[in-house]
Write a protein that holds these residues in place. Sequence first.
Motif: not given
Length: 220
Positions: A138-142, A114-118
């Motif tokens: 990957s959560y952005e694009v599914g 997730p972006k928050s983890k990045i």
Amino acid sequence: MRFDLKSSKEICLIFDLDGTLVDSESINAKALIALYEKLPITVEELVCDYRGWKLATIVADIEKRFGAIARPGAQDRYHAAVEALFTTDLRAFDGVKTALQALTYPKCVASSAPKSKIETALHAVGLLEVFGPHLFSSYEVGHWKPDPRLFLHAAERMGYAPENCFVIEDSLVGIQAAEAAGMTPFLFGSAHAYHASCLNFQNYSDLQSMLEAAISRRSR
């Protein structure tokens, strides 16, 4: 055409996060094992077996493989535990910051996390400013590696054709995704991660010269 690696705007670097920029795989594995009351697998085995996999796929495979059932809310608790550990235990790999500073052309992170983890990981090791807003999840694009769509999304957002992108990864699923996207992959890691179809390196001090050689070969 021959590119000057230090000044060319024709090349974009796409970095994975876990196991590539930051030494996080054992942290991730410990947090994952903690989701279960008892799991007959070591941290080292978990890292080896599931490096680069989507979290939901790992959980499903563990439950099928060992008959283990995670406690309710497992994935949310996993992400919270990992981000907490990142603030205290996370380290960048040796030479990463120096290498990134030397490679002064467009770069981004494309991760299954997730972006928050990045953001948490890069902030913890002092690399967030190096990449700025160029963080793709990957959560952005599914879609998750080895599907190439995360890397293709990153290339499009950065404004580069896939053939002008170099991907730095530590997992075979990441290498497969890069190859499927039509990009040039580099595999970072110890000897157990060696992959014959791509360029392998063990130390970040070697990355710039390897990139220069790859670009030189391609431009002939």
